[in-house]
Design an enzyme around this catalytic site. Sequence first.
Site, PDB file in Angstrom:
ATOM      1  N   SER A  33       0.840  -1.196   0.000  1.00  0.00           N
ATOM      2  CA  SER A  33       0.000   0.000   0.000  1.00  0.00           C
ATOM      3  C   SER A  33       0.875   1.246   0.000  1.00  0.00           C
ATOM      4  O   SER A  33       2.060   1.173  -0.362  1.00  0.00           O
ATOM      5  CB  SER A  33      -0.934  -0.036   1.215  1.00  0.00           C
ATOM      6  OG  SER A  33      -1.913   0.965   1.116  1.00  0.00           O
ATOM      7  N   ASN A  34       0.316   2.375   0.370  1.00  0.00           N
ATOM      8  CA  ASN A  34       1.069   3.631   0.416  1.00  0.00           C
ATOM      9  C   ASN A  34       0.513   4.495   1.547  1.00  0.00           C
ATOM     10  O   ASN A  34      -0.453   4.116   2.206  1.00  0.00           O
ATOM     11  CB  ASN A  34       1.010   4.344  -0.948  1.00  0.00           C
ATOM     12  CG  ASN A  34      -0.405   4.676  -1.338  1.00  0.00           C
ATOM     13  OD1 ASN A  34      -1.072   5.474  -0.699  1.00  0.00           O
ATOM     14  ND2 ASN A  34      -0.906   4.017  -2.400  1.00  0.00           N
ATOM     15  N   HIS A  35       1.100   5.676   1.733  1.00  0.00           N
ATOM     16  CA  HIS A  35       0.786   6.518   2.902  1.00  0.00           C
ATOM     17  C   HIS A  35      -0.353   7.498   2.697  1.00  0.00           C
ATOM     18  O   HIS A  35      -0.530   8.393   3.512  1.00  0.00           O
ATOM     19  CB  HIS A  35       2.029   7.308   3.313  1.00  0.00           C
ATOM     20  CG  HIS A  35       3.099   6.467   3.928  1.00  0.00           C
ATOM     21  ND1 HIS A  35       2.924   5.826   5.132  1.00  0.00           N
ATOM     22  CD2 HIS A  35       4.341   6.152   3.502  1.00  0.00           C
ATOM     23  CE1 HIS A  35       4.020   5.163   5.429  1.00  0.00           C
ATOM     24  NE2 HIS A  35       4.901   5.335   4.447  1.00  0.00           N
TER      25      HIS A  35
END
Length: 226
Positions: A33-35
Amino acid sequence: ASDCFERGLLSGRHVLINAGPTREAIDPVRYISNHSSGKMGFALAEAAAEAGARVTLVAGPVNLPTPARVQRIDVTSAQDMLDACLAALPADIFIASAAVADYRPASAADQKMKKDTANEDGLTLTLVRNPDILATLAEHSQRPDCCVGFAAETHDVLNYAADKLQRKKLDLIVANDVSQSGIGFNSDDNAVTLIDRQLERCSLPQASKQKLARQIIARIAGQLNH
Ligand code: CTP
Ligand code: CA
């Protein structure tokens, strides 16, 4: 209001917005995923609802309350997000604020992967490209009249953003310089440049995501109504 936001700007319109990150399963307990916090997309959904629109918000996993009068659909992966966006058509406006994972594991394991002896030196995952949600909707037979993208970049921000606008056949792109600290990803403030199809630029200086969202919604409404 001080930012010239008008209620009723989008009455009778259906606004579809996606927001937040996506999660791409590696196995039942792990993901890529990512932030992305989803804050900008949620602020846009709130502003669109305040402008009188019917709003559908397709949200990846985020920790945010649903804005008033917004229909929220929670999803996990990029493929789920695409399916939910397609199911929400027709819409007058599509705003793609989600940070869609560009790749996903080629196959997710059914069972938790064990760090067995076969992987002693490391583990190589094979990733495949995810569908491009924005490009798919912008080329769809039920294409929303106004398709708006985001471009979060660390360098050559305006050039990359203009390139995405043209490549994905968008009406507007919101260019976001994420190399500066204190704005953009995860922060409460942002500063963006809007680029339209004529490649005209309009800079919106640093402000809260709520204030920027109202400015962006006002701009989209202006473009749609003229
Ligand atoms: N986007 C999308 N589906 C994807 C990837 C991106 O809908 N699979 C959308 C994003 O929501 C955003 C726009 O496309 O509105 C630009 O996303 P960005 O990640 O900046 O661009 P990419 O085309 O993925 O290119 P790159 O990450 O290589 O810069
Ligand atoms: Ca990307």
